[in-house]
Design a protein around this motif. Structure first.
Motif, PDB file in Angstrom:
ATOM      1  N   PHE A 119      -3.028  23.301  39.618  1.00  0.00           N
ATOM      2  CA  PHE A 119      -4.035  22.325  40.003  1.00  0.00           C
ATOM      3  C   PHE A 119      -4.776  21.742  38.812  1.00  0.00           C
ATOM      4  N   ARG A 120      -4.382  22.112  37.616  1.00  0.00           N
ATOM      5  CA  ARG A 120      -4.999  21.542  36.419  1.00  0.00           C
ATOM      6  C   ARG A 120      -4.408  20.170  36.150  1.00  0.00           C
ATOM      7  N   THR A 121      -5.276  19.239  35.814  1.00  0.00           N
ATOM      8  CA  THR A 121      -4.874  17.847  35.611  1.00  0.00           C
ATOM      9  C   THR A 121      -3.748  17.716  34.588  1.00  0.00           C
ATOM     10  N   GLU A 125      -0.016  16.212  35.434  1.00  0.00           N
ATOM     11  CA  GLU A 125       0.520  15.067  34.696  1.00  0.00           C
ATOM     12  C   GLU A 125       1.840  15.418  34.021  1.00  0.00           C
ATOM     13  N   ALA A 126       1.942  16.604  33.437  1.00  0.00           N
ATOM     14  CA  ALA A 126       3.202  17.021  32.805  1.00  0.00           C
ATOM     15  C   ALA A 126       4.320  17.061  33.838  1.00  0.00           C
ATOM     16  N   ARG A 127       4.022  17.586  35.014  1.00  0.00           N
ATOM     17  CA  ARG A 127       5.033  17.664  36.078  1.00  0.00           C
ATOM     18  C   ARG A 127       5.468  16.262  36.516  1.00  0.00           C
ATOM     19  N   GLN A 132       9.612  12.111  36.636  1.00  0.00           N
ATOM     20  CA  GLN A 132       9.978  10.705  36.443  1.00  0.00           C
ATOM     21  C   GLN A 132      11.034  10.525  35.355  1.00  0.00           C
ATOM     22  N   GLY A 133      11.324  11.593  34.627  1.00  0.00           N
ATOM     23  CA  GLY A 133      12.283  11.489  33.531  1.00  0.00           C
ATOM     24  C   GLY A 133      11.703  10.845  32.289  1.00  0.00           C
ATOM     25  N   ALA A 134      10.398  10.746  32.198  1.00  0.00           N
ATOM     26  CA  ALA A 134       9.738  10.050  31.095  1.00  0.00           C
ATOM     27  C   ALA A 134       9.964  10.719  29.745  1.00  0.00           C
ATOM     28  N   ILE A 135      10.254  12.001  29.741  1.00  0.00           N
ATOM     29  CA  ILE A 135      10.469  12.691  28.461  1.00  0.00           C
ATOM     30  C   ILE A 135      11.922  13.112  28.281  1.00  0.00           C
ATOM     31  N   GLY A 136      12.789  12.622  29.150  1.00  0.00           N
ATOM     32  CA  GLY A 136      14.190  13.003  29.076  1.00  0.00           C
ATOM     33  C   GLY A 136      14.428  14.328  29.775  1.00  0.00           C
ATOM     34  N   ARG A 137      15.631  14.827  29.620  1.00  0.00           N
ATOM     35  CA  ARG A 137      15.990  16.096  30.257  1.00  0.00           C
ATOM     36  C   ARG A 137      15.298  17.256  29.545  1.00  0.00           C
ATOM     37  N   LEU A 181       7.142  23.380  36.765  1.00  0.00           N
ATOM     38  CA  LEU A 181       7.377  22.145  36.021  1.00  0.00           C
ATOM     39  C   LEU A 181       8.833  21.698  36.113  1.00  0.00           C
ATOM     40  N   THR A 182       9.740  22.667  36.143  1.00  0.00           N
ATOM     41  CA  THR A 182      11.153  22.311  36.083  1.00  0.00           C
ATOM     42  C   THR A 182      11.816  22.425  37.449  1.00  0.00           C
TER      43      THR A 182
END
Length: 182
Positions: A119-121, A125-127, A132-137, A181-182
């Motif tokens: 629940f931490r912002t 955001e990292a999740r 969204q694939g914003a940082i690649g695989r 996250l993953t």
């Protein structure tokens, strides 16, 4: 009701009183700091967990006690018809986790394990970015636990054998966060 009056008990009291619009803190039980915590939040301090669970004005409990206490407290809460928000880890054995699950199913109450990191912002955001694939695989995640003062700075109860030490107290957050996250 809050069971446990240490750091997380105080965090729970703060959360209930300041951030949960549809909840009202009624009582605290458990731990040497319970009387002071109850006085600070102007609620009752019950002498035992059982007394807190017997109260008809309590619908749910937040349990943040030493890990070895989780199973009996969560089961007792379920048997009294209380919903349970249980601090991580759920219990110290798979058998105790199964007993908790059986008790809440039989009682028809809700159980949630408190993985506050979800629940931490910054983690949300990292999740989102990962999804969204914003940082690649994602190929690797490195998690670190920083404890100023080392293990000696952690609460003494965490190092007792029945509580399984800092791994269950802290590293479980890292493992959960990586999985989430993953």
């Amino acid at each position: 009701g809050i069971i446990g009056s240490g750091f997380m008990g105080r965090t729970n009291a703060e959360t209930v009183t300041k951030y949960l619009r549809h909840a009202e803190l009624k009582a605290v039980a458990g731990g040497a700091r319970a009387p002071a915590l109850a006085a600070e939040y102007r609620v009752d301090c019950e002498p035992t967990v059982e007394a807190l669970l017997a109260r008809p004005d309590i619908d749910a409990v937040l349990i943040s006690t030493p890990h070895s206490e989780h199973a009996w407290q969560a089961i007792a809460a379920a048997e009294r018809g209380k919903h349970v928000l249980l601090d991580k880890p759920m219990a110290t054995s798979v058998a105790d986790c199964d007993r908790i699950l059986e008790a809440v199913a039989k009682a028809g109450v809700n159980l949630m394990i408190m993985y506050g990191q979800r629940f931490r912002t910054c983690n949300i955001e990292a999740r989102r970015l990962i999804r969204q694939g914003a940082i690649g695989r994602v190929r690797m995640i490195l998690e670190l636990i920083l404890a100023g003062g080392g293990l000696a700075a952690l609460p003494p109860w965490q190092s007792r054998p029945e509580n399984f030490g800092p791994f269950l107290a802290h590293a479980v957050h890292n493992i959960d966060r990586i999985r989430w996250l993953t």
